[in-house]
Design a protein around this motif. Structure first.
Motif, PDB file in Angstrom:
ATOM      1  N   ARG A   1       0.829  -1.211   0.000  1.00  0.00           N
ATOM      2  CA  ARG A   1       0.000   0.000   0.000  1.00  0.00           C
ATOM      3  C   ARG A   1       0.862   1.260   0.000  1.00  0.00           C
ATOM      4  O   ARG A   1       0.609   2.199  -0.752  1.00  0.00           O
ATOM      5  N   ALA A   2       1.892   1.288   0.850  1.00  0.00           N
ATOM      6  CA  ALA A   2       2.779   2.457   0.904  1.00  0.00           C
ATOM      7  C   ALA A   2       3.493   2.659  -0.426  1.00  0.00           C
ATOM      8  O   ALA A   2       3.629   3.790  -0.902  1.00  0.00           O
ATOM      9  N   LEU A   3       3.914   1.563  -1.041  1.00  0.00           N
ATOM     10  CA  LEU A   3       4.589   1.656  -2.329  1.00  0.00           C
ATOM     11  C   LEU A   3       3.641   2.170  -3.413  1.00  0.00           C
ATOM     12  O   LEU A   3       4.028   2.975  -4.261  1.00  0.00           O
ATOM     13  N   GLN A   4       2.391   1.729  -3.377  1.00  0.00           N
ATOM     14  CA  GLN A   4       1.412   2.194  -4.357  1.00  0.00           C
ATOM     15  C   GLN A   4       1.156   3.694  -4.208  1.00  0.00           C
ATOM     16  O   GLN A   4       1.040   4.409  -5.201  1.00  0.00           O
ATOM     17  N   ARG A   5       1.073   4.158  -2.971  1.00  0.00           N
ATOM     18  CA  ARG A   5       0.856   5.598  -2.739  1.00  0.00           C
ATOM     19  C   ARG A   5       2.030   6.404  -3.269  1.00  0.00           C
ATOM     20  O   ARG A   5       1.848   7.411  -3.943  1.00  0.00           O
ATOM     21  N   LEU A   6       3.248   5.967  -2.954  1.00  0.00           N
ATOM     22  CA  LEU A   6       4.431   6.677  -3.419  1.00  0.00           C
ATOM     23  C   LEU A   6       4.525   6.621  -4.944  1.00  0.00           C
ATOM     24  O   LEU A   6       4.786   7.628  -5.597  1.00  0.00           O
ATOM     25  N   ARG A   7       4.277   5.467  -5.515  1.00  0.00           N
ATOM     26  CA  ARG A   7       4.309   5.331  -6.975  1.00  0.00           C
ATOM     27  C   ARG A   7       3.297   6.288  -7.622  1.00  0.00           C
ATOM     28  O   ARG A   7       3.595   6.953  -8.617  1.00  0.00           O
ATOM     29  N   GLY A   8       2.109   6.381  -7.058  1.00  0.00           N
ATOM     30  CA  GLY A   8       1.091   7.287  -7.587  1.00  0.00           C
ATOM     31  C   GLY A   8       1.537   8.743  -7.549  1.00  0.00           C
ATOM     32  O   GLY A   8       1.299   9.502  -8.497  1.00  0.00           O
ATOM     33  N   GLU A   9       2.205   9.131  -6.476  1.00  0.00           N
ATOM     34  CA  GLU A   9       2.695  10.501  -6.367  1.00  0.00           C
ATOM     35  C   GLU A   9       3.804  10.764  -7.387  1.00  0.00           C
ATOM     36  O   GLU A   9       3.831  11.811  -8.028  1.00  0.00           O
ATOM     37  N   VAL A  10       4.712   9.813  -7.551  1.00  0.00           N
ATOM     38  CA  VAL A  10       5.805   9.975  -8.522  1.00  0.00           C
ATOM     39  C   VAL A  10       5.235  10.061  -9.935  1.00  0.00           C
ATOM     40  O   VAL A  10       5.666  10.891 -10.739  1.00  0.00           O
ATOM     41  N   GLU A  11       4.244   9.239 -10.237  1.00  0.00           N
ATOM     42  CA  GLU A  11       3.657   9.229 -11.584  1.00  0.00           C
ATOM     43  C   GLU A  11       2.930  10.525 -11.914  1.00  0.00           C
ATOM     44  O   GLU A  11       2.927  10.957 -13.062  1.00  0.00           O
ATOM     45  N   ARG A  12       2.302  11.165 -10.924  1.00  0.00           N
ATOM     46  CA  ARG A  12       1.557  12.389 -11.215  1.00  0.00           C
ATOM     47  C   ARG A  12       2.418  13.645 -11.091  1.00  0.00           C
ATOM     48  O   ARG A  12       1.994  14.743 -11.450  1.00  0.00           O
ATOM     49  N   ALA A  13       3.642  13.495 -10.630  1.00  0.00           N
ATOM     50  CA  ALA A  13       4.521  14.641 -10.406  1.00  0.00           C
ATOM     51  C   ALA A  13       4.946  15.306 -11.704  1.00  0.00           C
ATOM     52  O   ALA A  13       5.073  14.658 -12.747  1.00  0.00           O
ATOM     53  N   ILE A  14       5.195  16.586 -11.608  1.00  0.00           N
ATOM     54  CA  ILE A  14       5.814  17.357 -12.680  1.00  0.00           C
ATOM     55  C   ILE A  14       7.308  17.329 -12.378  1.00  0.00           C
ATOM     56  O   ILE A  14       7.737  17.792 -11.326  1.00  0.00           O
TER      57      ILE A  14
END
Length: 159
Positions: A37-50
């Motif tokens: 779950r923590a990895l998915q949250r971090l991955r989601g933030e990295v993917e949406r980042a500029i």
């Protein structure tokens, strides 16, 4: 993640080298069921980042190595952390892993941002009070970022 009185998710900004390192680490850890779950949250933030290069990233954007003063509006506590990769984390020394829920929450935002984030102990309302760039960051005169309210933002809205 939300800004009070707004339905808009604020943009987050990552240093190009941080984004590359995080993607690499996330790929290596993707099979770990204990931290999925923590990895998915971090991955989601990295993917949406500029993603920006160092010359374009304002000094007050939280990145790996930044010192961050954060105020928890839920319990009134204020703390200072240095955001780091897991192998350097030592919470008793104020070194917070970017893989920890709070570390993921802070990454890519700037001083003044206020938002909610799900933590293991429940939902927290947080405000970033101040950000100091890493000691090894080049000294520059980049403008500071401001919360994505449309007022005073120094980062282009179309990035």
């Amino acid at each position: 993640l939300s800004i009070p009185n707004s339905n808009m998710t604020p943009p987050l900004y990552l240093l190009e080298s941080d984004a590359a390192s995080l993607r690499h680490r996330l790929n290596l850890l993707s099979s770990d069921p204990h931290s999925r779950r923590a990895l998915q949250r971090l991955r989601g933030e990295v993917e949406r980042a500029i993603v920006l290069d160092a010359a374009d990233l304002p000094d007050d954007v939280v990145r790996i190595g930044s010192r961050v003063d954060v105020h928890d509006l839920t319990d009134g506590e204020t703390a200072r952390y240095t955001l780091c990769f897991p192998e350097h984390a030592e919470i008793s020394a104020g070194k917070l892993s970017v893989f920890a829920p709070l570390g993921t929450a802070l990454l890519g935002f700037s001083a003044g941002h206020e938002f909610t984030w799900e933590m293991p102990g429940g939902t927290r309302q947080l405000r970033i009070l101040a950000v100091t760039p890493p000691d090894d960051a080049p000294a520059n005169s980049r403008p500071t970022a401001r919360p994505a309210t449309g007022v005073g933002s120094s980062l282009p809205r179309n990035l």
